[in-house]
Design an enzyme around this catalytic site. Structure first.
Site, PDB file in Angstrom:
ATOM      1  N   TYR A 136     -26.798  -1.038   9.778  1.00  0.00           N
ATOM      2  CA  TYR A 136     -25.758  -0.022   9.895  1.00  0.00           C
ATOM      3  C   TYR A 136     -25.731   0.700  11.228  1.00  0.00           C
ATOM      4  O   TYR A 136     -24.809   1.463  11.492  1.00  0.00           O
ATOM      5  CB  TYR A 136     -25.892   0.996   8.751  1.00  0.00           C
ATOM      6  N   LYS A 188     -36.351  -9.195   1.678  1.00  0.00           N
ATOM      7  CA  LYS A 188     -36.174 -10.646   1.800  1.00  0.00           C
ATOM      8  C   LYS A 188     -37.217 -11.127   2.799  1.00  0.00           C
ATOM      9  O   LYS A 188     -36.897 -11.667   3.870  1.00  0.00           O
ATOM     10  CB  LYS A 188     -34.731 -10.931   2.255  1.00  0.00           C
ATOM     11  N   ASP A 221     -32.529 -11.185  -3.758  1.00  0.00           N
ATOM     12  CA  ASP A 221     -31.697 -12.065  -4.591  1.00  0.00           C
ATOM     13  C   ASP A 221     -32.217 -12.088  -6.030  1.00  0.00           C
ATOM     14  O   ASP A 221     -31.437 -12.008  -6.992  1.00  0.00           O
ATOM     15  CB  ASP A 221     -31.579 -13.481  -3.998  1.00  0.00           C
ATOM     16  N   ASP A 245     -26.994  -1.116  -0.153  1.00  0.00           N
ATOM     17  CA  ASP A 245     -25.545  -1.027  -0.348  1.00  0.00           C
ATOM     18  C   ASP A 245     -25.108  -1.999  -1.442  1.00  0.00           C
ATOM     19  O   ASP A 245     -24.383  -1.643  -2.374  1.00  0.00           O
ATOM     20  CB  ASP A 245     -24.833  -1.347   0.974  1.00  0.00           C
ATOM     21  N   ASP A 249     -24.107  -1.407  -5.871  1.00  0.00           N
ATOM     22  CA  ASP A 249     -22.842  -1.749  -6.538  1.00  0.00           C
ATOM     23  C   ASP A 249     -23.130  -2.483  -7.845  1.00  0.00           C
ATOM     24  O   ASP A 249     -22.498  -2.230  -8.874  1.00  0.00           O
ATOM     25  CB  ASP A 249     -21.945  -2.606  -5.639  1.00  0.00           C
TER      26      ASP A 249
HETATM   27  C1  IPM Z   1     -21.196   2.968   0.281  1.00  0.00           C
HETATM   28  C2  IPM Z   1     -20.022   2.356   0.983  1.00  0.00           C
HETATM   29  C3  IPM Z   1     -20.193   2.551   2.473  1.00  0.00           C
HETATM   30  C4  IPM Z   1     -21.465   1.848   2.870  1.00  0.00           C
HETATM   31  C5  IPM Z   1     -18.999   2.079   3.315  1.00  0.00           C
HETATM   32  C6  IPM Z   1     -17.709   2.680   2.862  1.00  0.00           C
HETATM   33  C7  IPM Z   1     -19.232   2.336   4.774  1.00  0.00           C
HETATM   34  O1  IPM Z   1     -19.879   1.028   0.640  1.00  0.00           O
HETATM   35  O2  IPM Z   1     -21.347   4.202   0.363  1.00  0.00           O
HETATM   36  O3  IPM Z   1     -21.946   2.247  -0.352  1.00  0.00           O
HETATM   37  O4  IPM Z   1     -21.447   0.650   3.160  1.00  0.00           O
HETATM   38  O5  IPM Z   1     -22.499   2.510   2.908  1.00  0.00           O
HETATM   39 MN    MN Z   2     -21.306   0.368  -0.843  1.00  0.00          MN
END
Ligand code: IPM
Ligand code: MN
Length: 351
Positions: A136, A188, A221, A245, A249
């Site tokens: 990042y 990883k 993974d 990140d 999700d």
């Molecule tokens: C998150 C989002 C951000 C990230 C994006 C929007 C830059 O996906 O907060 O997880 O990748 O950190």
């Molecule tokens: Mn994200």
């Protein structure tokens, strides 16, 4: 004079303002014994399109002096990808040195979960995502762009200092009374021989300093498989920025969906920022169909971080009540409007 907090509110784009409004409604309802002053900041896609500004320095300087920041969502269909993400969200995380991205993944009792094999009682973990380094930082470059010989590099930056402070946070958290005393490193190491090596040596050394915390290691993974097939094995999961990140999700999905996933960008020595992690949801903008529980969960995290445990527990009870009545966590399928869900949380938080 009692305790009082100055909270910067950045509703942002898309459904951000709608969910932040519910978060503030709940904050107001549980603010008992302390005061809250909110200061609203107009940042995001609309401002950028109007003025060309993302996060002007004077605004950033003001944000350095508040007690916390509550963020809705950042992103706009008419703005090229990356401009707002880098210019607002990541700039805030980096400039305020919010080096831990804390993302609890917890399923409330009775919630219907999208992944059929997952039982709510097995979903109770916290991700500690490194939030100031890795892929990042924007290191790398491009040459011969647009030609057949184009070269693009994107480098992951890992410092011993940055990794150590993130690991220390994870071990302190795991050893505390709210957790079960276990830390998993997800990386990883079988492929990322430089970064993975630094992370695993630092992890082993940190583990030695916390003899009461048990540890294990999983490849990222494999972590995806375990999150779906055996989530109960995870307590605190520490990982780098990019893996964190992606994993969070998946974590959001197993806990019930983006509609309930909240996160905290923490600078334990400075200003922290709290956000629903779901994004702007353009399809639901302005329709009163978005789930505000993630933003309300962000308020809960904010209260806990500020040390207002009792108020945070009340928000948690409120979310529990709302979840028990909602048909689904999915936007548009909740059986209630956005504001009605906020009202349910207030009802559960104040009785
Ligand atoms: C998150 C989002 C951000 C990230 C994006 C929007 C830059 O996906 O907060 O997880 O990748 O950190
Ligand atoms: Mn994200």
């Amino acid at each position: 004079m009692g305790r009082s907090y100055r909270i910067a509110v950045v509703p942002g784009d898309g459904t951000g303002p709608e969910v932040v409004a519910e978060g503030l409604k709940v904050l107001d309802a549980v603010a008992d014994g302390f005061g809250v002053e909110t200061i609203s900041y107009d940042l995001g896609g609309e401002r950028y399109l109007r003025t060309g500004e993302t996060l002007p320095d004077p605004v950033l300087d003001e944000l350095r002096s508040v007690d916390a920041i509550l963020l809705g969502a950042i992103g706009h269909q008419d703005v090229p990808p990356g401009v707002l993400e880098r210019g607002v969200l990541l700039k805030l995380r980096f400039e305020l040195d919010q080096y831990v991205n804390l993302r609890p993944v917890k399923a409330y009792p009775g919630v219907s979960l999208p992944v059929a094999t997952v039982q709510p009682e097995d979903v109770d973990m916290v991700f500690v995502r490194e939030n100031s380094e890795g892929l990042y930082v924007g290191a790398g470059g491009v040459s011969r762009r647009g030609t057949g010989e184009e070269v693009a590099t994107q480098e992951s930056v890992n410092t011993r200092f940055g990794v150590d402070r993130c690991l220390r946070y994870a071990f302190e958290l795991a050893g505390g009374s709210d957790r079960r005393g276990h830390v998993t490193l997800a990386h990883k190491t079988n492929v990322l021989n430089y970064a993975g090596d630094l992370w695993s040596r630092a992890f082993a050394e940190m583990a030695a300093a916390y003899p009461d915390v048990s540890t294990d290691y999983v490849h990222v993974d494999a972590a995806c498989i375990y999150l779906v097939e055996d989530p109960g094995r995870f307590d605190v999961v520490v990982t780098d920025n990019m893996f964190g990140d992606i994993l969070t999700d998946l974590g959001a999905v197993i806990q019930g969906g983006m509609g309930v996933a909240a996160g905290a960008n923490l600078n334990p020595e400075g200003v922290s920022m709290f956000e629903p992690i779901g994004g702007t949801a353009p399809d639901h903008t302005g329709r009163g169909t978005i789930n505000p529980l993630a933003a309300i969960g962000a308020v809960e995290l904010m209260l806990r971080t500020l040390g207002e445990r009792e108020a945070a527990d009340r928000v948690d009870a409120g979310i529990g009540l709302a979840v028990s009545k909602m048909a689904s966590m999915r936007a548009g399928e909740m059986g209630f409007s956005t504001a009605e869900v906020g009202d349910l949380v207030v009802e559960g938080a104040t009785r």
